[in-house]
Design a protein around this motif. Structure first.
Motif, mmCIF file in Angstrom:
data_model
loop_
_atom_site.group_PDB
_atom_site.id
_atom_site.type_symbol
_atom_site.label_atom_id
_atom_site.label_comp_id
_atom_site.label_asym_id
_atom_site.label_seq_id
_atom_site.Cartn_x
_atom_site.Cartn_y
_atom_site.Cartn_z
ATOM 1 N N VAL A 1 34.537 -90.091 43.766
ATOM 2 C CA VAL A 1 35.567 -89.990 44.804
ATOM 3 C C VAL A 1 34.913 -89.736 46.166
ATOM 4 C CG1 VAL A 1 37.384 -89.229 43.230
ATOM 5 C CG2 VAL A 1 35.911 -87.517 44.321
ATOM 6 N N GLY A 2 33.718 -90.255 46.343
ATOM 7 C CA GLY A 2 32.925 -89.957 47.532
ATOM 8 C C GLY A 2 33.520 -90.487 48.818
ATOM 9 N N LYS A 3 33.173 -89.783 49.897
ATOM 10 C CA LYS A 3 33.604 -90.179 51.235
ATOM 11 C C LYS A 3 32.372 -90.340 52.122
ATOM 12 C CE LYS A 3 37.957 -87.538 51.153
ATOM 13 N NZ LYS A 3 37.748 -86.736 49.929
ATOM 14 N N ARG A 4 32.288 -91.457 52.784
ATOM 15 C CA ARG A 4 31.334 -91.673 53.860
ATOM 16 C C ARG A 4 32.146 -92.027 55.101
ATOM 17 N NH1 ARG A 4 26.256 -89.732 52.568
ATOM 18 N NH2 ARG A 4 25.462 -90.676 50.648
ATOM 19 N N LYS A 5 31.510 -91.943 56.265
ATOM 20 C CA LYS A 5 32.241 -92.233 57.488
ATOM 21 C C LYS A 5 32.805 -93.656 57.433
ATOM 22 C CE LYS A 5 31.975 -92.259 62.493
ATOM 23 N NZ LYS A 5 31.117 -92.126 63.687
ATOM 24 N N GLY A 6 34.134 -93.744 57.520
ATOM 25 C CA GLY A 6 34.793 -95.039 57.489
ATOM 26 C C GLY A 6 34.923 -95.641 56.108
ATOM 27 N N GLN A 7 34.434 -94.948 55.081
ATOM 28 C CA GLN A 7 34.471 -95.469 53.716
ATOM 29 C C GLN A 7 34.900 -94.353 52.766
ATOM 30 O OE1 GLN A 7 30.462 -96.926 53.117
ATOM 31 N NE2 GLN A 7 30.972 -98.922 53.944
ATOM 32 N N HIS A 8 36.165 -94.285 52.479
ATOM 33 C CA HIS A 8 36.697 -93.289 51.563
ATOM 34 C C HIS A 8 37.113 -93.996 50.281
ATOM 35 C CE1 HIS A 8 37.791 -90.103 54.842
ATOM 36 N NE2 HIS A 8 36.551 -90.552 54.934
ATOM 37 N N SER A 9 36.453 -93.661 49.180
ATOM 38 C CA SER A 9 36.805 -94.298 47.922
ATOM 39 C C SER A 9 38.179 -93.870 47.439
ATOM 40 C CB SER A 9 35.756 -93.973 46.850
ATOM 41 O OG SER A 9 35.702 -92.575 46.611
ATOM 42 N N MET A 10 38.621 -92.682 47.869
ATOM 43 C CA MET A 10 39.932 -92.167 47.472
ATOM 44 C C MET A 10 40.383 -91.151 48.514
ATOM 45 S SD MET A 10 40.980 -90.343 43.836
ATOM 46 C CE MET A 10 40.466 -91.787 42.891
ATOM 47 N N PRO A 11 41.615 -91.251 49.025
ATOM 48 C CA PRO A 11 42.088 -90.259 49.999
ATOM 49 C C PRO A 11 42.193 -88.878 49.360
ATOM 50 C CG PRO A 11 43.860 -91.731 49.331
ATOM 51 C CD PRO A 11 42.607 -92.297 48.751
ATOM 52 N N GLN A 12 42.147 -87.845 50.198
ATOM 53 C CA GLN A 12 42.133 -86.482 49.689
ATOM 54 C C GLN A 12 43.362 -86.154 48.852
ATOM 55 O OE1 GLN A 12 39.566 -84.252 49.879
ATOM 56 N NE2 GLN A 12 40.817 -83.075 48.455
ATOM 57 N N GLN A 13 44.513 -86.621 49.268
ATOM 58 C CA GLN A 13 45.730 -86.341 48.497
ATOM 59 C C GLN A 13 45.628 -86.921 47.094
ATOM 60 O OE1 GLN A 13 49.326 -87.645 50.411
ATOM 61 N NE2 GLN A 13 50.657 -86.757 48.864
ATOM 62 N N ALA A 14 45.029 -88.103 46.981
ATOM 63 C CA ALA A 14 44.870 -88.733 45.668
ATOM 64 C C ALA A 14 43.866 -87.972 44.810
ATOM 65 C CB ALA A 14 44.440 -90.185 45.833
ATOM 66 N N ILE A 15 42.834 -87.420 45.442
ATOM 67 C CA ILE A 15 41.858 -86.608 44.701
ATOM 68 C C ILE A 15 42.541 -85.369 44.126
ATOM 69 C CG2 ILE A 15 39.769 -85.203 44.906
ATOM 70 C CD1 ILE A 15 38.816 -87.143 47.082
ATOM 71 N N CYS A 16 43.349 -84.718 44.938
ATOM 72 C CA CYS A 16 44.076 -83.528 44.470
ATOM 73 C C CYS A 16 44.954 -83.882 43.276
ATOM 74 C CB CYS A 16 44.922 -82.955 45.603
ATOM 75 S SG CYS A 16 43.970 -82.274 46.985
ATOM 76 N N GLN A 17 45.669 -85.000 43.357
ATOM 77 C CA GLN A 17 46.539 -85.406 42.255
ATOM 78 C C GLN A 17 45.728 -85.765 41.022
ATOM 79 O OE1 GLN A 17 50.007 -85.254 42.348
ATOM 80 N NE2 GLN A 17 49.664 -85.503 40.131
ATOM 81 N N LEU A 18 44.561 -86.383 41.211
ATOM 82 C CA LEU A 18 43.688 -86.732 40.089
ATOM 83 C C LEU A 18 43.267 -85.487 39.321
ATOM 84 C CD1 LEU A 18 41.896 -88.755 38.513
ATOM 85 C CD2 LEU A 18 40.136 -88.361 40.266
ATOM 86 N N LEU A 19 42.881 -84.439 40.033
ATOM 87 C CA LEU A 19 42.469 -83.202 39.372
ATOM 88 C C LEU A 19 43.611 -82.624 38.547
ATOM 89 C CD1 LEU A 19 40.485 -81.483 42.290
ATOM 90 C CD2 LEU A 19 39.565 -82.794 40.367
ATOM 91 N N VAL A 20 44.801 -82.636 39.113
ATOM 92 C CA VAL A 20 45.970 -82.125 38.389
ATOM 93 C C VAL A 20 46.232 -82.967 37.143
ATOM 94 C CG1 VAL A 20 48.477 -81.838 38.516
ATOM 95 C CG2 VAL A 20 47.033 -81.091 40.428
ATOM 96 N N ASP A 21 46.198 -84.291 37.297
ATOM 97 C CA ASP A 21 46.489 -85.177 36.170
ATOM 98 C C ASP A 21 45.474 -85.009 35.039
ATOM 99 O OD1 ASP A 21 48.637 -86.162 37.590
ATOM 100 O OD2 ASP A 21 47.609 -87.985 38.251
ATOM 101 N N LEU A 22 44.203 -84.891 35.389
ATOM 102 C CA LEU A 22 43.164 -84.734 34.367
ATOM 103 C C LEU A 22 43.332 -83.410 33.619
ATOM 104 C CD1 LEU A 22 40.086 -86.051 36.388
ATOM 105 C CD2 LEU A 22 41.152 -87.181 34.420
ATOM 106 N N ALA A 23 43.608 -82.339 34.367
ATOM 107 C CA ALA A 23 43.781 -81.035 33.729
ATOM 108 C C ALA A 23 45.009 -81.022 32.829
ATOM 109 C CB ALA A 23 43.888 -79.941 34.797
ATOM 110 N N ARG A 24 46.053 -81.720 33.230
ATOM 111 C CA ARG A 24 47.267 -81.774 32.409
ATOM 112 C C ARG A 24 47.035 -82.520 31.094
ATOM 113 N NH1 ARG A 24 51.756 -82.853 37.208
ATOM 114 N NH2 ARG A 24 52.248 -80.631 37.585
ATOM 115 N N GLN A 25 45.965 -83.306 31.033
ATOM 116 C CA GLN A 25 45.598 -83.988 29.792
ATOM 117 C C GLN A 25 44.818 -83.066 28.844
ATOM 118 O OE1 GLN A 25 43.586 -87.755 30.662
ATOM 119 N NE2 GLN A 25 44.858 -87.987 32.497
#
Length: 262
Positions: A66-90
Motif C-alpha cells: 500500500v506504498g505511497k510515493r510522491k504523486g504515486q499512491h497505490s491506495m488512498p489512506q481511507q482505503a488502507i484504513c478500511q483494508l485493515l478493518v476488513d482483514l481483522a474482521r476475517q
C-alpha cells in the motif's frame, strides 16, 4: 482499544499490530516487531519498508503493498484504513508495517481511529526513525551540548497544506531534520537564509539511509539545491541542517559498515 499482545483464544479474533520497520537495514528492527511479523497472517506494508526485510518473511505470509510515493499512491489512506478493518474482521492477525517509526509522520492516528470505530484491537510497536538511524550510520549525534541542545523533526509536506513557520526554525542552537524535503530543497534553503541562518550553514544529505547503497553528501545551506540537482539525489533523502553535521564526511556511494561502539 489498546492490547498488550495478541490474545490466545479458541477462536482467534483478528488484531492489528502497527509496527515500525526501522530506516532500512533489516537488522534495525526490534525483537518484538520481528516476533509479530513471524506470527502474522498478512503484512500490509509501505514503500519505505526494505526489500531485504520483506524477503525474510515466511513464504506463506500474505503481503499487501500500500506504498505511497510522491504523486504515486497505490491506495488512498481511507482505503488502507478500511483494508485493515476488513482483514481483522476475517479473524486474521495483521501487521501494518511502516518504514521508520510509525509514530513519526506515519499517519498512525487515522488508522487507529478506524480500528477503534470498528472495535478492532490494536497495538503499536515503535521503530527506529530515519533521523536517528541515518545519523548513527553516518557517525554523528543529533544533539550536542553547547552546539545543538534541541532537535526538530519536520515534514516538508503537510497533508492539510499547513504553512511552515520558517522564522521559528532558523535557530543556530538546534538540529533540523527534514523528512520528504527533497523537492522543497530550494524553498528550505531560501526560507532559512531569509530568516537568519548563514549561507555557509552545514547541511548533510542522506539518500537511502542505512541501506547497502546509502549515499551521503555534506554541503551548505546556500548550495544545497544545486548539489542535489548536480549529484542527482533521489527520494528517500533526509536533509540534516545544523552544526552537528559540520564534520561529517561526504561519500557519494559506499558500502556502509556498521560502526562498532565500545
Amino acid at each position: 482499544m489498546l492490547l498488550l499482545d495478541w490474545p490466545i483464544t479458541e477462536k482467534p479474533t483478528g488484531q492489528v499490530a502497527l509496527v515500525g520497520a526501522g530506516p532500512g537495514d533489516p537488522e534495525l528492527i526490534t525483537r518484538k516487531a520481528w516476533r509479530l511479523l513471524e506470527a502474522a497472517d498478512v503484512v500490509v506494508y509501505d514503500a519505505l519498508v526494505s526489500d531485504e526485510l520483506m524477503a525474510e518473511l515466511a513464504t506463506n505470509t500474505r503481503r499487501i503493498y500500500v506504498g505511497k510515493r510522491k504523486g504515486q499512491h497505490s491506495m488512498p489512506q481511507q482505503a488502507i484504513c478500511q483494508l485493515l478493518v476488513d482483514l481483522a474482521r476475517q479473524g486474521l492477525q495483521v501487521v501494518r508495517l511502516k518504514g521508520g517509526d510509525p509514530l513519526i509522520f506515519g499517519r498512525l492516528t487515522e488508522e487507529i481511529t478506524a480500528l477503534d470505530q470498528a472495535g478492532i484491537g490494536w497495538q503499536i510497536i515503535p521503530g527506529i526513525t530515519a533521523a536517528a538511524g541515518c545519523a548513527a550510520q553516518c557517525g554523528f549525534s543529533l544533539t550536542e551540548r553547547g552546539k545543538a541542545p534541541r532537535l526538530r523533526l519536520i515534514t516538508a509536506h503537510s497533508c492539510d497544506d499547513r504553512p511552515i513557520n520558517w522564522a521559528d526554525l532558523a535557530h543556530q542552537d538546534e538540529t533540523l531534520v527534514f523528512y520528504m524535503g527533497l523537492s522543497m530543497a530550494a524553498t528550505i534553503s531560501a526560507k532559512l537564509q531569509h530568516h537568519g541562518l548563514p549561507g555557509d550553514w552545514p547541511v548533510l544529505l542522506v539518500e537511502r539511509g542505512t541501506h547497502h547503497n546509502q549515499r551521503q553528501l555534506r554541503c551548505t545551506l546556500a548550495d544545497m539545491h544545486t548539489r542535489i540537482v548536480s549529484e542527482q539525489f533521489k527520494s528517500p533523502t533526509l536533509i540534516y541542517v545544523g552544526q552537528v553535521v559540520a564534520e561529517v564526511a561526504s561519500s557519494q556511494q559506499q558500502q556502509m559498515p556498521l560502526k562498532q561502539i565500545c
